[in-house]
Design an enzyme around this catalytic site. Structure first.
Site, PDB file in Angstrom:
ATOM      1  CD  GLU A  53       7.054  63.474 -27.087  1.00 43.87           C
ATOM      2  OE1 GLU A  53       6.710  62.722 -26.148  1.00 43.87           O
ATOM      3  OE2 GLU A  53       6.234  64.113 -27.764  1.00 43.87           O
ATOM      4  CE  LYS A  55       4.847  66.277 -31.026  1.00 45.34           C
ATOM      5  NZ  LYS A  55       4.003  67.025 -30.072  1.00 45.34           N
ATOM      6  CE  LYS A 114       3.736  60.744 -25.212  1.00 50.61           C
ATOM      7  NZ  LYS A 114       3.283  61.706 -26.169  1.00 50.61           N
ATOM      8  CD  GLU A 158      -1.458  60.687 -23.402  1.00 49.97           C
ATOM      9  OE1 GLU A 158      -0.228  60.683 -23.592  1.00 49.97           O
ATOM     10  OE2 GLU A 158      -2.298  60.898 -24.295  1.00 49.97           O
ATOM     11  CG  ASN A 179      -1.860  64.619 -23.878  1.00 50.64           C
ATOM     12  OD1 ASN A 179      -1.526  65.802 -23.982  1.00 50.64           O
ATOM     13  ND2 ASN A 179      -1.621  63.726 -24.828  1.00 50.64           N
ATOM     14  CD  GLU A 209       1.415  62.580 -21.133  1.00 50.91           C
ATOM     15  OE1 GLU A 209       1.538  61.555 -20.473  1.00 50.91           O
ATOM     16  OE2 GLU A 209       0.837  62.602 -22.254  1.00 50.91           O
ATOM     17  CB  SER A 210       0.394  68.138 -24.519  1.00 47.65           C
ATOM     18  OG  SER A 210       0.615  66.836 -24.952  1.00 47.65           O
TER      19      SER A 210
HETATM   20  O1  LIG Z   1       1.476  66.404 -30.946  1.00 50.78           O
HETATM   21  C1  LIG Z   1       0.564  66.180 -31.748  1.00 50.78           C
HETATM   22  O2  LIG Z   1       0.306  66.897 -32.722  1.00 50.78           O
HETATM   23  C2  LIG Z   1      -0.313  64.967 -31.563  1.00 50.78           C
HETATM   24  C3  LIG Z   1      -1.332  64.754 -32.465  1.00 50.78           C
HETATM   25  C4  LIG Z   1      -2.138  63.644 -32.333  1.00 50.78           C
HETATM   26  C5  LIG Z   1      -1.935  62.740 -31.308  1.00 50.78           C
HETATM   27  C6  LIG Z   1      -0.906  62.953 -30.397  1.00 50.78           C
HETATM   28  C7  LIG Z   1      -0.101  64.058 -30.514  1.00 50.78           C
HETATM   29  N1  LIG Z   1       0.933  64.279 -29.639  1.00 50.78           N
HETATM   30  C8  LIG Z   1       1.370  63.320 -28.674  1.00 50.78           C
HETATM   31  C9  LIG Z   1       1.805  63.905 -27.413  1.00 50.78           C
HETATM   32  O3  LIG Z   1       1.243  63.527 -26.411  1.00 50.78           O
HETATM   33  C10 LIG Z   1       2.885  64.922 -27.381  1.00 50.78           C
HETATM   34  O4  LIG Z   1       3.867  64.578 -28.306  1.00 50.78           O
HETATM   35  C11 LIG Z   1       3.564  65.133 -26.033  1.00 50.78           C
HETATM   36  O5  LIG Z   1       2.693  65.190 -24.978  1.00 50.78           O
HETATM   37  C12 LIG Z   1       4.362  66.453 -26.098  1.00 50.78           C
HETATM   38  O6  LIG Z   1       3.477  67.530 -26.394  1.00 50.78           O
HETATM   39  P1  LIG Z   1       4.020  68.946 -26.878  1.00 50.78           P
HETATM   40  O7  LIG Z   1       4.980  69.445 -25.847  1.00 50.78           O
HETATM   41  O8  LIG Z   1       2.807  69.807 -26.959  1.00 50.78           O
HETATM   42  O9  LIG Z   1       4.677  68.727 -28.188  1.00 50.78           O
END
Ligand SMILES: O=C(O)c1ccccc1NCC(=O)[C@H](O)[C@H](O)COP(=O)(O)O
Length: 263
Positions: A53, A55, A114, A158, A179, A209-210
Site C-alpha cells: 500500500e 500510504k 483505498k 472490507e 481488517n 488487512e492491517s
Molecule cells: O491506518 C490507519 O491509521 C487508519 C486509520 C483510520 C482508518 C483507516 C486506517 N487505515 C486503513 C487501512 O485499512 C490500512 O491502511 C491498510 O489495511 C494497511 O494497514 P497497515 O499495514 O496496518 O498500515
C-alpha cells in the site's frame, strides 16, 4: 451503518470529509486487471501474495512519507508485490486520485483504490482495478457492489467481524478483506482475521488487512487462510521515512513457512 458516535474521532472526521467531497463527473468504465490472476501468478512464482500500500501517512502513522507514489509503487513491485493499493483519501492520508492514476500507468499489476467510498457517485472519481467498500460504513452494500461491477471494478468488501462478513457474502462479494484494525477504536489485533476467516466460503478471495509487520505475521495470516495480505505501514515505514521499500516488501513476499521462526 454504525452510528458515528461509536467511532474513534479520527474515523468520524474521515467520514465527515468523505461526505463533503464531491463525486466524479460521468461514470467510469474500467478494463480491470484481475486480482485473482495476479495472486495466482505470485504463488506460481514462489512469492507470498502481498498487496503493498502506497500510504503517505494516516491517523495512526508515526510520520509522513512524501516520496513520489510512482517510485514507491515501482519499488514495491520490484520487491515482489502482487498488487498495489493506493490511498486516495486527501485530508487524513495525504493521498490523491491523481497519484493512483499515475501509479496505474506505471505498473502492470492490479491497483486498488483505498478510500472511504460511501455513495455510488464517489466511485466515479478515478479508474482503478479494485475498489474498496467498507461494509460498516455503507447503507446499501449490495447496491454498491453491483454498481462497482457495472463500472468494471472488482469490489473488495472490507469486514471486521462475522456479522459484517455475512452482509458481504449476502451482497455478493467475491473478494473480502478482513481488517485487523478496529475502526471504532483504531486498535489492531491479528486475532480478528483468525476469528473471521473460518467462516469465509472457499470460493471467496480472502485478504488479511492491517497490522502485518513481520514474516512471522505473514505466516500467521497465511496459516489462518489468507489468500493475500494487504500491508501499508510495515512497507512504508513512516517512522524513519527513508528505509528501502523494495527490501521491506521483499521481506514479506519471501516469508517462508519455517517452523519456529519468530522474526
Ligand atoms: O491506518 C490507519 O491509521 C487508519 C486509520 C483510520 C482508518 C483507516 C486506517 N487505515 C486503513 C487501512 O485499512 C490500512 O491502511 C491498510 O489495511 C494497511 O494497514 P497497515 O499495514 O496496518 O498500515
Amino acid at each position: 451503518m454504525d452510528s458515528d458516535t461509536e467511532l474513534a474521532p479520527a474515523v468520524r472526521s474521515i467520514l465527515e470529509a468523505a461526505r463533503a467531497r464531491s463525486g466524479g463527473e460521468g461514470v467510469v468504465d474500467v478494463d480491470a486487471r484481475s486480482l485473482p490472476d495476479a495472486l495466482a501468478a505470485a504463488e506460481a512464482d514462489g512469492r507470498v501474495p502481498v498487496i503493498a500500500e502506497v500510504k503517505p501517512t494516516s491517523p495512526t502513522a508515526a510520520g509522513t512519507r512524501a516520496d513520489d507514489p510512482v517510485e514507491l509503487a515501482q519499488a514495491m513491485v520490484a520487491g515482489g508485490a502482487a498488487a498495489i493499493s493506493v490511498l486516495t483519501e486527501p485530508t487524513h492520508f495525504d493521498g490523491s486520485p491523481e497519484a493512483l492514476t499515475r501509479v496505474r500507468e506505471a505498473v502492470d499489476v492490479p491497483v486498488l483504490r483505498k478510500d472511504f467510498v460511501l455513495e455510488e457517485d464517489g466511485m466515479d472519481v478515478v479508474e482503478a482495478d479494485l475498489l474498496l467498500l467498507i461494509a460498516r460504513f455503507v447503507d446499501d452494500l449490495e447496491g454498491l457492489v453491483a454498481a462497482a461491477r457495472e463500472r468494471g471494478f472488482q469490489p473488495l468488501v472490507e469486514v471486521h467481524d462475522r456479522a459484517e462478513l455475512e452482509w458481504a457474502i449476502d451482497a455478493g462479494a467475491e473478494i473480502v478483506g478482513v481488517n485487523n484494525r478496529d475502526l471504532a477504536r483504531l486498535k489492531v489485533e491479528l486475532e480478528t482475521f483468525e476469528s473471521v476467516a473460518p467462516e469465509v466460503p472457499d470460493d471467496v478471495t480472502l485478504i488479511a488487512e492491517s497490522g502485518i509487520s513481520s514474516p512471522a505475521d505473514v505466516r500467521r495470516m497465511r496459516e489462518a487462510g489468507a489468500d493475500a495480505l494487504l500491508v501499508g505501514s510495515a512497507i512504508m515505514d513512516h517512522g524513519t521515512g527513508d528505509s528501502d521499500v523494495t527490501e521491506n516488501t521483499r521481506r514479506l513476499t519471501r516469508a517462508e513457512p519455517t517452523a519456529g521462526d519468530s522474526t
